[in-house]
Design a protein around this motif. Structure first.
Motif, short mmCIF file in Angstrom:
data_model
loop_
_atom_site.label_atom_id
_atom_site.label_comp_id
_atom_site.label_asym_id
_atom_site.label_seq_id
_atom_site.Cartn_x
_atom_site.Cartn_y
_atom_site.Cartn_z
N ARG A 15 6.03 -55.68 -28.03
CA ARG A 15 4.77 -56.40 -28.25
C ARG A 15 4.56 -56.75 -29.73
O ARG A 15 3.68 -57.51 -30.07
CB ARG A 15 3.59 -55.56 -27.76
CG ARG A 15 3.43 -55.56 -26.24
CD ARG A 15 2.44 -54.49 -25.85
NE ARG A 15 2.09 -54.52 -24.45
CZ ARG A 15 1.37 -53.57 -23.86
NH1 ARG A 15 0.96 -52.53 -24.55
NH2 ARG A 15 1.07 -53.66 -22.58
N VAL A 61 -5.12 -51.49 -35.27
CA VAL A 61 -5.12 -52.73 -34.47
C VAL A 61 -3.87 -52.88 -33.61
O VAL A 61 -3.91 -53.48 -32.55
CB VAL A 61 -5.32 -53.98 -35.39
CG1 VAL A 61 -4.15 -54.17 -36.32
CG2 VAL A 61 -5.57 -55.24 -34.56
N PHE A 62 -2.75 -52.33 -34.08
CA PHE A 62 -1.50 -52.54 -33.34
C PHE A 62 -1.12 -51.39 -32.43
O PHE A 62 0.05 -51.26 -32.07
CB PHE A 62 -0.36 -52.86 -34.30
CG PHE A 62 -0.56 -54.17 -35.00
CD1 PHE A 62 -0.78 -55.33 -34.27
CD2 PHE A 62 -0.55 -54.25 -36.38
CE1 PHE A 62 -0.98 -56.55 -34.90
CE2 PHE A 62 -0.74 -55.47 -37.02
CZ PHE A 62 -0.96 -56.62 -36.29
N TYR A 64 -1.37 -51.31 -29.54
CA TYR A 64 -0.76 -51.87 -28.33
C TYR A 64 0.74 -52.09 -28.48
O TYR A 64 1.45 -52.26 -27.50
CB TYR A 64 -1.48 -53.16 -27.89
CG TYR A 64 -1.42 -54.32 -28.85
CD1 TYR A 64 -0.28 -55.11 -28.94
CD2 TYR A 64 -2.52 -54.65 -29.63
CE1 TYR A 64 -0.23 -56.19 -29.81
CE2 TYR A 64 -2.48 -55.73 -30.50
CZ TYR A 64 -1.34 -56.50 -30.60
OH TYR A 64 -1.29 -57.57 -31.45
N TYR A 65 1.24 -52.08 -29.72
CA TYR A 65 2.70 -52.13 -29.88
C TYR A 65 3.34 -50.89 -29.25
O TYR A 65 4.46 -50.94 -28.77
CB TYR A 65 3.10 -52.09 -31.36
CG TYR A 65 2.86 -53.33 -32.20
CD1 TYR A 65 2.32 -54.48 -31.67
CD2 TYR A 65 3.22 -53.31 -33.55
CE1 TYR A 65 2.11 -55.59 -32.48
CE2 TYR A 65 3.02 -54.42 -34.36
CZ TYR A 65 2.45 -55.56 -33.83
OH TYR A 65 2.25 -56.64 -34.63
N ASP A 68 2.34 -47.42 -24.00
CA ASP A 68 2.76 -48.11 -22.79
C ASP A 68 1.64 -48.03 -21.76
O ASP A 68 1.64 -47.16 -20.88
CB ASP A 68 4.05 -47.44 -22.30
CG ASP A 68 4.52 -47.99 -20.97
OD1 ASP A 68 3.91 -48.95 -20.47
OD2 ASP A 68 5.51 -47.44 -20.44
N HIS A 71 -3.83 -53.00 -22.55
CA HIS A 71 -4.67 -53.02 -23.75
C HIS A 71 -5.56 -54.25 -23.81
O HIS A 71 -5.18 -55.33 -23.37
CB HIS A 71 -3.81 -53.05 -25.02
CG HIS A 71 -3.12 -51.78 -25.35
ND1 HIS A 71 -3.47 -50.98 -26.41
CD2 HIS A 71 -2.07 -51.16 -24.75
CE1 HIS A 71 -2.66 -49.92 -26.45
NE2 HIS A 71 -1.80 -50.01 -25.46
N ALA B 195 -6.24 -56.67 -17.92
CA ALA B 195 -6.04 -55.21 -18.00
C ALA B 195 -6.97 -54.57 -16.99
O ALA B 195 -8.15 -54.37 -17.25
CB ALA B 195 -6.36 -54.72 -19.41
N ARG B 202 -0.25 -52.74 -15.85
CA ARG B 202 -0.02 -51.82 -16.96
C ARG B 202 0.58 -52.50 -18.18
O ARG B 202 0.29 -52.15 -19.31
CB ARG B 202 0.89 -50.69 -16.48
CG ARG B 202 1.37 -49.76 -17.57
CD ARG B 202 1.85 -48.47 -16.94
NE ARG B 202 2.93 -47.86 -17.70
CZ ARG B 202 3.62 -46.81 -17.28
NH1 ARG B 202 3.36 -46.28 -16.08
NH2 ARG B 202 4.57 -46.29 -18.03
N ASN B 204 -0.03 -55.46 -19.19
CA ASN B 204 -0.84 -56.59 -19.68
C ASN B 204 -1.56 -56.28 -20.98
O ASN B 204 -1.98 -55.15 -21.22
CB ASN B 204 -1.83 -57.03 -18.61
CG ASN B 204 -1.13 -57.72 -17.43
OD1 ASN B 204 0.06 -58.03 -17.54
ND2 ASN B 204 -1.83 -57.93 -16.35
N LEU B 205 -1.71 -57.33 -21.76
CA LEU B 205 -2.29 -57.20 -23.09
C LEU B 205 -3.21 -58.39 -23.32
O LEU B 205 -2.79 -59.53 -23.19
CB LEU B 205 -1.16 -57.19 -24.12
CG LEU B 205 -1.52 -57.41 -25.58
CD1 LEU B 205 -2.40 -56.27 -26.09
CD2 LEU B 205 -0.24 -57.50 -26.43
N VAL B 206 -4.46 -58.10 -23.64
CA VAL B 206 -5.44 -59.16 -23.91
C VAL B 206 -5.73 -59.14 -25.40
O VAL B 206 -6.20 -58.14 -25.92
CB VAL B 206 -6.74 -58.92 -23.11
CG1 VAL B 206 -7.81 -59.93 -23.52
CG2 VAL B 206 -6.47 -58.97 -21.62
N ILE B 209 -4.83 -62.03 -31.51
CA ILE B 209 -4.20 -61.91 -32.82
C ILE B 209 -2.73 -62.33 -32.76
O ILE B 209 -2.01 -61.96 -31.83
CB ILE B 209 -4.34 -60.46 -33.36
CG1 ILE B 209 -3.65 -60.30 -34.73
CG2 ILE B 209 -3.78 -59.43 -32.38
CD1 ILE B 209 -3.90 -58.94 -35.37
#
Ligand SMILES: Cc1ncc(C[n+]2csc(CCOP(=O)(O)OP(=O)(O)O)c2C)c(N)n1
Ligand code: SF4
Lengths: 466, 351
Positions: A15, A61-62, A64-65, A68, A71, B195, B202, B204-206, B209
């Motif tokens: 990500r 902020v990251f 979500y990188y 698992d 987000h 999400a 699982r 998924n990312l909203v 940025i």
């Protein structure tokens, strides 16, 4: 040993757009440790599928990188507001907001506080590193007295900026939260405690118990301008002196409040469709549009009189519009409403030149009588002194509505007396039957009153008028 | 099936028929009846009403709920709409569907609670930061408050951008008959991006940025291409425009005043017609151009001319530069409403 995936993290970080496996955090940064603990707790409890993380704007902020799970990356300061939306939208999910001390303590404080106060069902992990990391080490509400930051270059001065904000202590004033605690990740012993506390936050969410806040003291070596060891020392000594570790609330065992029952409907249809609903309007160009204005004091039943005429028009399948006094007209306890009845779709809703004006007081007469259309009618209560004539070609009817209502012993029915005049003098272009029907229907909740008013209407109408 | 309702309440009904599951809002006159209706009817249907602590919270709650794959809405008026702009930009940046109703009151500042259309620019052009667009609809009756609220959800889902229902304080208070549809709209499936806290979502990312400039530019190009396609859903309504010499262009409540003005002008022998944009973004440029060519044009509006400027811009972009240059406007501000008398007089001076 568990693999990194078993610990809830991605092995490489797709990500991030780059296939790297190192984080973006500086060496010795508290976020890095906390990120690992959170990922582990989530994975160990088997909650990755159910978890929705709400990420902050700040150095976190990251996240979500790395984690698992699903987000949502919120605006700066708004993770708690966004998490409110998430947990309300997905009550079965495990919702976790992650926020810094600028994010939660400053810009988003009220959102976080109010979410806690409502007892929203999410866990908030709040990283206190005593300053703004991401934007270059500015003062945060949690900056220590005397601490040097880029916006307190001479040290934080309490005379100008107050003292550090104790978020846990403030939130502990609220009744709704089930868990509030402060931990640290400055050394191994503290990290073990932090891990337990993080697990607890997840368990509370897993079991739907309610709101949990966990503050975590964390070093920011880069902006402390210290090496990682010194930064950890600062965190353990200076920061802990100001922000003692501990549990401020632990009511995990408390049963969550059950929502009070409300009346329920099975569908929109069930909720909105009335059995006796009138049919839609039909176009009838032959029907001359009529514009009404009803005016008087608040409490004289002016608005309901207008509604009654409107309802009669609807029964006749006319295009109908009602609207209450609006704009600068609505002053001095006076009330008025307009009704438009038409055979074709209605244009302007405002009644500039009424065909029919009903006045229950003097200001109303003085304000509106001059606007009445040629060929129109003004009905004014007999008690109103008529000092000026209406325009040429306008019929003036003085009608004892208030007096009759008093004589009948129902002073509140003065508006019904006015309806009697509208009916008697054929002002509405609507059938007598429908006017009566709509009068009775307006007392739907008190049928006896409806019948009484019908009787009064007839009595008033039968009255001689010169 | 019909119901006689206040326009503001029709908004709530439209939202419920559209499958809106969550309402987040903060009270403000003249939009409060929407919150009142929602507070009552959402829970009765097992849906969610949350009174937020401020409009910043409302819009960010929507961000969360929409990100979690549910249809949601809020309603407000000018000051609250200003507070929401950052959040609306985030919604657009994360390509989330959500509906914001703005019942315009008089401004600037605290102003008053009477009608204006002066939030035109933020409601139509995107009042927040960055190059984003909302799908903006301008109802003119209780029926349209219902229908266009439903449409707002449909368009917001179709284009994955927030939709704005742009009404005004006068309209919000009016009662008219609304015809209700037979069926509710089915819930859309967002599981490919939302999400939702389920195994299938699982990964998924909203987010809004893109740290990398090239990526951010690519994303912006994608948005702009999407907005260009959105033009296909523009709506407008001509009225007696075919043989008109004078065209009165107005939206929302002013559009209804325009209609009566045109009827009055025709009674007095002036060949007048009207055009009412129903969507303001996308603007029904082609539809307007089709009836505007070679006509004298006036607008009726409750602002300082923001709408007239947009009409000029759209005419010019449609190649009608001469018509654009000649657009005149009759307007009121502060909660005063353009009278039919005033508009008729103005029009007669023009022809
Ligand atoms: C509305 C808005 N204002 C300001 C910013 C800039 N900004 C980004 S992060 C941040 C502060 C971050 O500090 P903190 O929350 O303490 O997190 P840390 O980086 O220390 O983890 C600021 C001011 C922003 N993104 N949005
Ligand atoms: S600036 Fe501070 S908070 Fe941010 S990553 Fe570096 S050490 Fe961590």
């Amino acid at each position: 040993m568990a693999t990194i995936e078993q610990k809830g993290m991605y092995k490489v970080f797709p990500r991030s757009g780059k296939n790297v496996s190192f984080t973006h955090y500086c060496p010795g940064c508290g976020h890095g440790i906390i990120n690992k603990l959170i990922a582990e707790a989530c994975a160990e409890l088997g909650l990755q599928d159910r978890t929705i993380f709400v990420d902050p704007v700040g150095c976190g902020v990251f996240t979500y990188y790395y984690w698992d799970a699903a987000h949502i990356s919120a605006a700066h300061g708004r993770a708690s507001a966004a998490a409110t939306g998430v947990c309300r939208a997905r009550p079965d999910a495990v919702t976790i907001a992650y926020q810094g001390d600028g994010d939660l303590g400053a810009i988003g404080f009220n959102n976080a506080f109010q979410a806690a106060s409502r007892g929203e069902k999410f866990g908030c992990i709040f990283v206190n590193n005593s300053l703004y990391g991401m934007t270059g080490g500015q003062m945060a509400p949690t900056t220590l007295d005397g601490e040097t930051t880029t916006t307190t270059p001479f040290g934080r001065d309490p005379a100008l900026t107050g003292h550090p904000l104790h978020v846990c202590e403030v939130f502990a004033q609220l009744q709704a939260p089930v868990y509030i605690a402060r931990v640290s990740v400055a050394d191994t012993r503290r990290i073990m405690q932090a891990k337990k506390a993080i697990r607890k936050v997840f368990e509370i969410q897993r079991d739907g118990k309610g709101y949990a806040l966990l503050e975590i003291l964390a070093p920011c070596p880069t902006n402390f301008k210290m090496d990682p060891l010194k930064a950890a020392d600062f965190c353990m000594n200076e920061m802990e002196r100001e922000f003692p570790l501990g549990v401020f609330r632990d009511e995990e065992a408390r049963e969550p409040l059950a929502a009070r029952p409300v009346p329920r409907a099975s569908s929109c249809r069930d909720l909105f469709v009335e059995k006796d609903a009138v049919l839609p309007a039909v176009d009838d160009a032959a029907f001359a549009e009529k514009r009404f204005k009803f005016a008087g004091y608040g409490g004289q039943g002016i608005l309901s009189l207008g509604l009654c005429v409107a309802e009669a028009a609807r029964l006749e399948r006319r295009h109908t519009l009602w609207f209450p006094s609006y704009g600068p007209e609505q002053r001095g306890g006076s009330a008025n409403c307009s009704v438009v009845v038409s055979g074709t779709p209605i244009g302007s809703p405002t009644v500039e030149h009424p065909d029919v004006l009903v006045c229950m007081n003097q200001p109303a007469y003085e304000r509106f009588a001059g606007d009445v259309k040629r060929g129109g009618t003004v009905i004014v209560d007999e008690t109103v002194p008529v000092k000026t004539d209406p325009p040429d070609g306008v019929r003036l009817i003085r009608w004892p509505a208030i007096k009759m209502a008093e004589e009948f012993g129902v002073p509140k029915a003065a508006n019904t007396m006015m309806l009697a005049a509208l009916k008697k003098f054929k002002c509405t272009g609507l059938s007598d039957d429908n006017l009566e029907k709509s009068l009775v229907a307006s007392f739907k909740k008190k049928p006896a009153l409806g019948e009484k008013n019908r009787e009064l209407l007839r009595l008033a109408e039968a009255r001689e008028h010169s | 099936m019909t119901k006689f309702v206040k326009s503001n309440e029709a908004v709530v009904m439209g939202a419920l028929y559209a499958g809106c599951d969550l309402y987040f809002g903060y009270p403000i006159t003249p939009a409060s009846e929407i919150a009142h209706g929602a507070a009552k009817w959402f829970p009765m249907l097992g849906r969610t009403f949350v009174q937020a602590e401020c409009e910043t919270a409302s819009v960010n709650m929507m961000f969360g709920a929409a990100g979690a794959g549910r249809l949601c809405m809020t309603a407000t008026s000018g000051p609250g709409f200003s507070l929401m702009q950052e959040g609306i930009s985030y919604l657009a940046g994360a390509e989330l569907p959500a509906v914001v109703v703005n019942v315009n009151r008089a401004g600037p500042g605290l102003g008053n609670v009477y009608p204006e259309q002066s939030d035109y620019t933020p409601a139509v052009k995107g009042g927040g930061h960055g190059s984003y667009q909302t799908f903006t609809l301008a109802p003119a009756s209780a029926q349209e408050m219902f229908d266009l609220t439903m449409k707002a959800f449909e368009m917001s889902v179709k284009w994955r951008t927030p939709a704005v229902v742009f009404a005004d304080g006068l309209q919000g208070q009016m009662m008219e008959t609304v015809a209700l549809p037979e069926k509710e709209m089915p819930r859309p499936d967002f599981s490919d991006w939302a999400a939702q806290g389920e195994p299938r979502t699982r990964g998924n990312l909203v987010k809004s940025i893109y740290l990398d400039a090239a990526q951010q530019e690519r994303f912006n190009n994608h948005l702009q291409e999407k907005y260009a396609r959105m033009a296909a859903d523009a709506m407008g309504e001509p009225y007696l425009a075919d043989d008109a010499e004078l065209l009165v262009v107005a939206f929302g409540i002013s559009g209804r005043i325009a209609r009566t003005t045109v009827e009055e002008l025709r009674r007095e022998g002036v060949k007048a017609g009207a055009f009412r944009p129903i969507t303001l973004n996308p603007f029904p440029r082609e539809q307007l151009a089709a009836v505007a060519k070679g006509r004298r044009i006036m607008t009726i509006e409750l602002d300082a001319g923001q709408f007239a400027d947009d009409v000029r811009l759209n005419l010019a972009k449609a190649g009608l530069g001469t018509e654009a240059a000649s657009v005149k406007m009759v307007h009121r501000m502060g909660g005063e409403v353009v009278s039919v008398d005033g508009a008729v007089k103005f029009a007669k001076e023009m022809v």
